[in-house]
Design a protein around this motif. Structure first.
Motif, PDB file in Angstrom:
ATOM      1  N   PHE A 126       0.852  -1.191   0.000  1.00  0.00           N
ATOM      2  CA  PHE A 126       0.000   0.000   0.000  1.00  0.00           C
ATOM      3  C   PHE A 126       0.884   1.236   0.000  1.00  0.00           C
ATOM      4  N   SER A 127       0.444   2.273  -0.687  1.00  0.00           N
ATOM      5  CA  SER A 127       1.161   3.545  -0.719  1.00  0.00           C
ATOM      6  C   SER A 127       0.174   4.673  -0.446  1.00  0.00           C
ATOM      7  N   GLY A 174      -2.439  10.884  -2.825  1.00  0.00           N
ATOM      8  CA  GLY A 174      -2.562   9.673  -3.614  1.00  0.00           C
ATOM      9  C   GLY A 174      -2.653   8.424  -2.761  1.00  0.00           C
ATOM     10  N   PHE A 175      -3.371   7.424  -3.291  1.00  0.00           N
ATOM     11  CA  PHE A 175      -3.455   6.091  -2.699  1.00  0.00           C
ATOM     12  C   PHE A 175      -3.193   5.082  -3.808  1.00  0.00           C
ATOM     13  N   ALA A 176      -2.457   4.024  -3.490  1.00  0.00           N
ATOM     14  CA  ALA A 176      -2.234   2.967  -4.474  1.00  0.00           C
ATOM     15  C   ALA A 176      -2.114   1.632  -3.765  1.00  0.00           C
ATOM     16  N   HIS A 177      -2.614   0.599  -4.419  1.00  0.00           N
ATOM     17  CA  HIS A 177      -2.439  -0.771  -3.953  1.00  0.00           C
ATOM     18  C   HIS A 177      -1.802  -1.565  -5.083  1.00  0.00           C
ATOM     19  N   THR A 188      -3.157  -2.563  -8.696  1.00  0.00           N
ATOM     20  CA  THR A 188      -4.552  -3.003  -8.756  1.00  0.00           C
ATOM     21  C   THR A 188      -5.526  -1.831  -8.650  1.00  0.00           C
ATOM     22  N   GLU A 189      -5.151  -0.798  -7.862  1.00  0.00           N
ATOM     23  CA  GLU A 189      -5.983   0.406  -7.746  1.00  0.00           C
ATOM     24  C   GLU A 189      -5.088   1.607  -7.461  1.00  0.00           C
ATOM     25  N   PRO A 248     -11.319   4.473  -9.845  1.00  0.00           N
ATOM     26  CA  PRO A 248     -10.951   3.535 -10.905  1.00  0.00           C
ATOM     27  C   PRO A 248     -12.152   2.724 -11.376  1.00  0.00           C
ATOM     28  N   ASP A 249     -11.958   2.008 -12.481  1.00  0.00           N
ATOM     29  CA  ASP A 249     -13.019   1.149 -12.991  1.00  0.00           C
ATOM     30  C   ASP A 249     -13.319   0.040 -11.979  1.00  0.00           C
ATOM     31  N   PRO A 250     -14.592  -0.390 -11.907  1.00  0.00           N
ATOM     32  CA  PRO A 250     -14.925  -1.473 -10.971  1.00  0.00           C
ATOM     33  C   PRO A 250     -14.326  -2.795 -11.424  1.00  0.00           C
TER      34      PRO A 250
END
Length: 245
Positions: free
Chosen positions: A101-102, A112-115, A122-123, A134-136
């Protein structure tokens, strides 16, 4: 009442903090975290937050001070005034064989968030802004948004985002841990793990172009025309050559 140094995520609400980035990676050691950023871990030392502040020298080449530690089976890396933990190179390396996770507080006002899992994102989105959804399926967007909505604050900051991550990881990075001694080093931008190269697009097969005859010098007579001889058999490629008058 909890002390301000141990209250979960108190550091994330510091209004004087200009920029920071933190990553959480499952199942690897703090030393391996630093190595996956691209650092030589032999340069790492145990330093407090105050001691690490002296490594932020504007006279040095562009870089980031990385501070890594462990929270149970998760390891974290915190950057004050750094964004390496939001870049695809380190995140791809960190998440190889695991997940990362970021969370970024950007100095330009953009967060920002990122996985990432197994080297792939992934997101990724900016918390609180619907247009970045993001897209579902987007389970992390849903989890983060639920926490933001529950805060009942107009500008809740990033503490609810970190709470959403902690709900999954069980890893709470409190202010006391962040101020205490952590494995610390300075990594120059030129040495960090490079971003993955985009995959080349496959070439589309094209029909061959029209074949051109051999170029002749100016004034050269045209070659004789090819004509089918009268009453010739219909076998393909049977021709009689007659010179043009």
């Amino acid at each position: 009442m909890q002390d301000s140094t141990t209250r979960p995520w108190a550091w994330a609400g510091n209004q004087h903090a200009v920029m920071w980035c933190v990553t959480f990676t499952h199942g690897i050691t703090p030393e391996e975290v630093l190595a996956r950023y691209g650092a030589d871990t032999r340069a790492a030392r145990l330093l407090t937050g105050q001691q690490a502040g002296h490594l932020n020298d504007s006279n040095l080449p562009q870089g980031s001070v990385l501070r890594a530690g462990s929270l149970g089976v998760w390891s974290f890396c915190f950057e004050d005034h750094g964004v390496m933990g939001a870049m695809s190179g380190p995140l791809s390396a960190l998440s190889q064989g695991t997940e990362t996770f970021s969370v970024l507080r950007g100095g330009d006002g953009m967060n920002g968030f990122a996985h990432w899992r197994d080297g792939r994102c992934t997101e990724q989105f900016e918390p609180g802004f619907t247009y970045t959804r993001p897209d579902p399926p987007h389970p992390w967007w849903d989890a983060v948004q639920e926490r933001l909505d529950a805060s009942n604050e107009e500008y809740p900051g990033l503490a609810p985002v970190l709470e959403a991550v902690a709900h999954h990881t069980g890893a709470v990075l409190d202010t006391g841990t962040l101020r205490g001694p952590l494995l610390t080093l300075r990594l120059e931008d030129s040495s960090r793990t490079p971003d993955p190269q985009p995959r080349p697009r496959p070439r589309t097969s094209q029909p061959p172009g029209r074949l051109l005859g051999r170029l002749l010098p100016p004034g050269t007579p045209s070659p004789p025309a090819v004509r089918r001889a009268p009453n010739s058999p219909t076998t393909p490629h049977t021709y009689d050559i007659e010179a043009e008058s």
